[in-house]
Structures are given as structure tokens and as C-alpha cells.
Scaffold this motif. Structure first.
Motif, PDB file in Angstrom:
ATOM      1  N   LEU A  26      -1.813  -1.185  10.059  1.00 24.51           N
ATOM      2  CA  LEU A  26      -1.496  -1.286   8.643  1.00 24.51           C
ATOM      3  C   LEU A  26      -0.575  -2.475   8.390  1.00 24.51           C
ATOM      4  N   ARG A  27      -0.858  -3.235   7.328  1.00 24.75           N
ATOM      5  CA  ARG A  27      -0.084  -4.426   6.998  1.00 24.75           C
ATOM      6  C   ARG A  27       0.876  -4.151   5.849  1.00 24.75           C
ATOM      7  N   GLU A  28       2.079  -4.658   5.993  1.00 27.85           N
ATOM      8  CA  GLU A  28       3.102  -4.486   4.961  1.00 27.85           C
ATOM      9  C   GLU A  28       2.633  -5.006   3.608  1.00 27.85           C
ATOM     10  N   ALA A  29       1.987  -6.172   3.590  1.00 33.78           N
ATOM     11  CA  ALA A  29       1.541  -6.757   2.327  1.00 33.78           C
ATOM     12  C   ALA A  29       0.607  -5.825   1.576  1.00 33.78           C
ATOM     13  N   ASP A  30      -0.258  -5.128   2.316  1.00 37.66           N
ATOM     14  CA  ASP A  30      -1.221  -4.226   1.680  1.00 37.66           C
ATOM     15  C   ASP A  30      -0.540  -2.993   1.098  1.00 37.66           C
ATOM     16  N   VAL A  31       0.373  -2.405   1.861  1.00 40.02           N
ATOM     17  CA  VAL A  31       1.087  -1.215   1.371  1.00 40.02           C
ATOM     18  C   VAL A  31       1.935  -1.568   0.156  1.00 40.02           C
ATOM     19  N   ALA A  32       2.628  -2.686   0.228  1.00 39.60           N
ATOM     20  CA  ALA A  32       3.487  -3.097  -0.877  1.00 39.60           C
ATOM     21  C   ALA A  32       2.691  -3.268  -2.160  1.00 39.60           C
ATOM     22  N   LEU A  33       1.500  -3.848  -2.056  1.00 39.53           N
ATOM     23  CA  LEU A  33       0.675  -4.038  -3.242  1.00 39.53           C
ATOM     24  C   LEU A  33       0.150  -2.701  -3.769  1.00 39.53           C
ATOM     25  N   SER A  34      -0.299  -1.839  -2.881  1.00 38.08           N
ATOM     26  CA  SER A  34      -0.827  -0.538  -3.309  1.00 38.08           C
ATOM     27  C   SER A  34       0.224   0.260  -4.075  1.00 38.08           C
ATOM     28  N   VAL A  35       1.432   0.316  -3.527  1.00 31.81           N
ATOM     29  CA  VAL A  35       2.496   1.085  -4.179  1.00 31.81           C
ATOM     30  C   VAL A  35       2.931   0.398  -5.470  1.00 31.81           C
ATOM     31  N   SER A  36       2.986  -0.920  -5.466  1.00 25.93           N
ATOM     32  CA  SER A  36       3.392  -1.659  -6.666  1.00 25.93           C
ATOM     33  C   SER A  36       2.428  -1.408  -7.828  1.00 25.93           C
ATOM     34  N   LEU A  37       1.141  -1.382  -7.536  1.00 22.48           N
ATOM     35  CA  LEU A  37       0.159  -1.110  -8.588  1.00 22.48           C
ATOM     36  C   LEU A  37       0.345   0.285  -9.170  1.00 22.48           C
ATOM     37  N   LEU A  38       0.697   1.236  -8.327  1.00 27.52           N
ATOM     38  CA  LEU A  38       0.965   2.592  -8.810  1.00 27.52           C
ATOM     39  C   LEU A  38       2.234   2.642  -9.654  1.00 27.52           C
ATOM     40  N   VAL A  39       3.269   1.943  -9.203  1.00 28.42           N
ATOM     41  CA  VAL A  39       4.513   1.889  -9.985  1.00 28.42           C
ATOM     42  C   VAL A  39       4.218   1.298 -11.360  1.00 28.42           C
ATOM     43  N   ARG A  40       3.447   0.223 -11.399  1.00 25.91           N
ATOM     44  CA  ARG A  40       3.084  -0.381 -12.683  1.00 25.91           C
ATOM     45  C   ARG A  40       2.399   0.631 -13.589  1.00 25.91           C
ATOM     46  N   SER A  41       1.486   1.394 -13.040  1.00 23.50           N
ATOM     47  CA  SER A  41       0.765   2.382 -13.837  1.00 23.50           C
ATOM     48  C   SER A  41       1.712   3.406 -14.452  1.00 23.50           C
ATOM     49  N   TYR A  42       2.652   3.914 -13.661  1.00 19.86           N
ATOM     50  CA  TYR A  42       3.580   4.923 -14.163  1.00 19.86           C
ATOM     51  C   TYR A  42       4.554   4.349 -15.186  1.00 19.86           C
ATOM     52  N   LEU A  43       5.014   3.128 -14.958  1.00 23.22           N
ATOM     53  CA  LEU A  43       5.944   2.525 -15.909  1.00 23.22           C
ATOM     54  C   LEU A  43       5.251   2.185 -17.227  1.00 23.22           C
ATOM     55  N   CYS A  44       4.014   1.707 -17.147  1.00 25.51           N
ATOM     56  CA  CYS A  44       3.267   1.436 -18.374  1.00 25.51           C
ATOM     57  C   CYS A  44       3.042   2.719 -19.165  1.00 25.51           C
ATOM     58  N   ALA A  45       2.765   3.812 -18.465  1.00 26.57           N
ATOM     59  CA  ALA A  45       2.579   5.100 -19.134  1.00 26.57           C
ATOM     60  C   ALA A  45       3.861   5.555 -19.815  1.00 26.57           C
ATOM     61  N   ALA A  46       5.010   5.112 -19.291  1.00 26.62           N
ATOM     62  CA  ALA A  46       6.305   5.467 -19.883  1.00 26.62           C
ATOM     63  C   ALA A  46       6.698   4.516 -21.007  1.00 26.62           C
ATOM     64  N   GLY A  47       5.832   3.526 -21.287  1.00 21.96           N
ATOM     65  CA  GLY A  47       6.083   2.644 -22.415  1.00 21.96           C
ATOM     66  C   GLY A  47       6.700   1.305 -22.088  1.00 21.96           C
ATOM     67  N   HIS A  48       6.813   0.975 -20.802  1.00 19.41           N
ATOM     68  CA  HIS A  48       7.408  -0.308 -20.419  1.00 19.41           C
ATOM     69  C   HIS A  48       6.330  -1.366 -20.225  1.00 19.41           C
ATOM     70  N   GLU A  49       6.735  -2.614 -20.328  1.00 21.01           N
ATOM     71  CA  GLU A  49       5.849  -3.742 -20.055  1.00 21.01           C
ATOM     72  C   GLU A  49       6.099  -4.181 -18.616  1.00 21.01           C
ATOM     73  N   VAL A  50       5.039  -4.324 -17.839  1.00 21.47           N
ATOM     74  CA  VAL A  50       5.190  -4.579 -16.404  1.00 21.47           C
ATOM     75  C   VAL A  50       4.343  -5.766 -15.982  1.00 21.47           C
ATOM     76  N   CYS A  51       4.922  -6.656 -15.176  1.00 19.35           N
ATOM     77  CA  CYS A  51       4.188  -7.736 -14.524  1.00 19.35           C
ATOM     78  C   CYS A  51       4.429  -7.663 -13.014  1.00 19.35           C
ATOM     79  N   LEU A  52       3.421  -8.006 -12.252  1.00 18.99           N
ATOM     80  CA  LEU A  52       3.531  -8.092 -10.797  1.00 18.99           C
ATOM     81  C   LEU A  52       3.527  -9.555 -10.373  1.00 18.99           C
ATOM     82  N   THR A  53       4.308  -9.881  -9.339  1.00 20.25           N
ATOM     83  CA  THR A  53       4.327 -11.260  -8.852  1.00 20.25           C
ATOM     84  C   THR A  53       3.032 -11.616  -8.136  1.00 20.25           C
ATOM     85  N   ARG A  54       2.291 -10.623  -7.686  1.00 20.52           N
ATOM     86  CA  ARG A  54       0.926 -10.838  -7.203  1.00 20.52           C
ATOM     87  C   ARG A  54       0.129  -9.568  -7.474  1.00 20.52           C
TER      88      ARG A  54
END
Length: 198
Positions: A26-54
Motif C-alpha cells: 500500500l502506498r501513502e499517496a493512495d491512502v492520503a488521496l482516498s481519505v482526503s476525498l472522503l473528508v471533502r465529501s463530509y465537509l461539503c455536506a456540512a456546508g463548507h467549500e473544499v479544495c484539494l491540492t491534488r
């Protein structure tokens, strides 16, 4: 509505995969992206605006840490959160960490809220804390923490070099729980500092 910049650590499998598990590959880059996409989803659902650096598994330009901090600064982020997996030469090393830049800043408030939510979600996992200054975050002059204008923290979710934690990091349900905890920590922070920053 607050603006949150999420930084999935590292840049992809060929340019900068980060740490790689000797047990699962397992690669760190892959896990970091997977979790980041999930965090974005939850924060957007809470009404925040979210951008990812990749947003892709392979974005070589993001290997430049200056690109990441400039991206956040130019966008006008209210918070910056970088997600990583840890690694050590000793296989028994385990647990999670939350880092901020040296000194007492709003980043410490953010890090504490995130640390508490991760600890609450995973009471069986070891929180590698430093309470010498009264809060659990560790401090370092990591580039992305020093050069972002917004309050920032860096999360080491678990150790890819630990066999048990490597398996947890590979588990989709565990990743989702981690993402929920991180998102809750971020929303807790905004509750403390006064909610929307507009």
C-alpha cells in the motif's frame, strides 16, 4: 461558509508515492488521496467549500511543496489540513499524530480538535501526543505548516511500516471512519472560532 484546503500527502505512484507498506504494498499517496476525498465529501455536506491540492493518483506538479502552499494561499483558504501515513524503521512503531508549526497559533486549536476526534473514534489506537505545552499536537517546521497563511495541521493517520496498522489503512471502512473523525475535528474548530468565516 468556510474554505478548507485538504492536502493529500505526496504526489503519486511514480513521482512520489511516499511510504510503502512492506506487508501490503500500500502506498501513502493512495491512502492520503482516498481519505482526503472522503473528508471533502463530509465537509461539503456540512456546508463548507473544499479544495484539494491534488485530486488524482498521479499529479507530478504537486510534488513541489511550494505549489501546495501557494495553491492554498491563492485560494484564500481558512484552514489547511495535510493527510499522511507514517513509517518507521522499527515495525512496532504505531499510533497517530497531529502536527502544527512551532508556537501557539490557531493551528494548535485545530490540531487539538482533530486529535480529540480521532482519539474518540479510535479509542483502541495510540495517540502519539506531546503535552509539554498543554495540548496534544507535536510541533515541527514542516514546509506546508510554515508557509500556509491559514491555520494548518498535518495528520499522520497510522504507520504503514506496522503490519496491523498497514492492514487498517488498506480497509475502506477504516478510511471512512478516519475521514469522518477528521471532518468532525474541522467542524469542531469552526464551532470554537465562530463558525462561518465569511
Amino acid at each position: 461558509m468556510a474554505k478548507v484546503c485538504i492536502d493529500p500527502g505526496h504526489a503519486g505512484p511514480t513521482t512520489d508515492p511516499g511510504a510503502v507498506s512492506p506487508y501490503t504494498g500500500l502506498r501513502e499517496a493512495d491512502v492520503a488521496l482516498s481519505v482526503s476525498l472522503l473528508v471533502r465529501s463530509y465537509l461539503c455536506a456540512a456546508g463548507h467549500e473544499v479544495c484539494l491540492t491534488r485530486t488524482e493518483l498521479e499529479q507530478p506538479e504537486t510534488d513541489d511543496l511550494g505549489y501546495r502552499t501557494q495553491f492554498s494561499n491563492d485560494w484564500g483558504a481558512d484552514l489547511f489540513v495535510s493527510l499522511h501515513c507514517n513509517s518507521a524503521t522499527i515495525p512496532s512503531a504505531h499510533g497517530f499524530e497531529v502536527w502544527t508549526s512551532p508556537g501557539q497559533t490557531q493551528g494548535d486549536v485545530l490540531a487539538t480538535r482533530v486529535f480529540e476526534q480521532i482519539q474518540g473514534e479510535f479509542p483502541d489506537r495510540y495517540g502519539r501526543a506531546d503535552y509539554s505545552d498543554g495540548d496534544p499536537d507535536k510541533e515541527s517546521k514542516f514546509y506546508v505548516l510554515v508557509y500556509t497563511k491559514a491555520p494548518a495541521c498535518l495528520i499522520e493517520m497510522a504507520f504503514l511500516s506496522n503490519e496491523e496498522e498497514s492492514c487498517l489503512l488498506a480497509d475502506a471502512a477504516w478510511q471512512d471512519r478516519m475521514a469522518r473523525a477528521v471532518a468532525r475535528g474541522i467542524t469542531d474548530y469552526f464551532g470554537i472560532v465562530g463558525g462561518d468565516t465569511d
